[in-house]
Enzyme design. Structure first.
Site, mmCIF file in Angstrom:
data_model
loop_
_atom_site.group_PDB
_atom_site.id
_atom_site.type_symbol
_atom_site.label_atom_id
_atom_site.label_comp_id
_atom_site.label_asym_id
_atom_site.label_seq_id
_atom_site.Cartn_x
_atom_site.Cartn_y
_atom_site.Cartn_z
ATOM 1 C CD GLU A 17 87.928 36.153 21.490
ATOM 2 O OE1 GLU A 17 87.048 35.842 20.733
ATOM 3 O OE2 GLU A 17 87.595 36.486 22.663
ATOM 4 C CE LYS B 2 90.823 54.091 26.502
ATOM 5 N NZ LYS B 2 91.957 54.894 26.823
ATOM 6 C CG ASP C 298 90.333 53.100 30.434
ATOM 7 O OD1 ASP C 298 90.347 54.464 30.182
ATOM 8 O OD2 ASP C 298 91.557 52.827 29.865
#
Length: 300
Positions: A17, A64, A62
């Site tokens: 996308e 963040k 991960d």
């Protein structure tokens, strides 16, 4: 991923996308700390994807601000999508051939204590710690643990209490700070237990967007009603022991000046960090030896 194909010259290709917008880290850097309503709305939108991943037995590892992408839809509305599942890990993964169980992977300011120690300690609650650190940043434009280097930040995460949200944003309701602090407890067993529980706790400070997201998140964990309530979990109790309790290790023989909302309108129910850095595997003793309690430099 829309398609996996092969180009005319034989090179493999992945069709994905195309997103237009900016990540939440860049947004806060440009516009400053978010209001509680906006921060909660956007975080819970991301939690929909995370709840689905957890339901499938995957931990992101991960999370963040820079991996939460704020997209512009054609009708002008915005939605947050979770990026970069590149180091995601199955909860029942016992394959030690690709990544050793002592390897450390992730972005230091948003890594939980157990993730800093070794990948074998990672559970779904590791992502809950990262969500708490991310929400702290969205509300303050700084991280809950500070240091001048990645090793210093890691040492602070392992040994120090997080900064107080109330000290960094005194205009925010103390109950919101309690929820963030509950995400950042060093002992995973005393941490917010699930994405659904976090959504239920945060949704009162959001708009209808947050409440709709919380309802969708609850769907993924509806088989266990306790995950959407505070059953067995005291969100606002002070931990009795700050010592980290790691999950059992089968291989070992050893038996948490931008837009603001007035705090008086908050529901009465129930803290700059350096750029994201990767850390090489290091022993806890090495981190302790390099501890640095100096304040971090201002964010870029």
């Amino acid at each position: 991923i829309y398609e996996v194909a092969e180009l005319d010259d034989g090179l493999p290709a992945i069709v994905m996308e195309c997103l237009e917008g900016e990540d939440l880290g860049a947004h806060v850097e440009r516009a400053g700390p978010l209001s509680p309503e906006r921060a909660v709305d956007w975080l819970l939108q991301a939690c929909i994807a995370l709840a689905e991943a957890h339901a499938e037995g995957m931990v992101h590892r991960d999370l963040k601000p820079s991996n939460l992408f704020l997209c512009e839809r054609r009708d002008g509305t915005r939605i947050v999508k979770v990026l970069d599942f590149g180091i995601a890990k199955p909860l029942n993964d016992e394959d030690k051939t690709l990544t050793g169980t002592s390897d450390v992977m992730g972005s230091v300011p948003y890594m939980s204590p157990e993730q800093l120690r070794a990948s074998r300690f990672v559970t779904a609650r590791t992502d809950l710690w990262s969500l708490g650190a991310t929400l702290f940043y969205l509300l303050t434009a700084r991280g809950p643990h500070e240091g001048t280097t990645s090793h210093a930040i890691a040492a602070a995460i392992l040994h120090d209490e997080p900064l107080s949200l109330a000290a960094c944003r005194p205009d925010l309701p103390s109950e919101l700070g309690d929820v963030v602090a509950a995400c950042l407890r060093r002992d995973p067993q005393k941490r917010v237990p699930s994405v659904a529980t976090l959504a239920a706790l945060l949704s009162p400070w959001g708009s209808d967007v947050a409440r709709d997201a919380a309802a969708r998140i609850a769907h993924f964990e509806s088989a266990d009603a306790s995950t959407t309530t505070l059953s067995g979990f005291d969100a606002f109790a002070e931990p009795t022991d700050a010592t980290e309790t790691e999950p059992s290790d089968p291989d070992s023989s050893d038996p948490d000046s931008g837009e603001t909302d007035p705090s008086d309108t908050a529901p009465k129910s129930v803290a700059s960090i350096p750029p994201d850095e990767e850390i090489d595997p290091v022993a806890d003793t090495q981190l302790s030896a390099t501890r640095d309690t100096s304040p971090a430099s201002p964010s870029r």
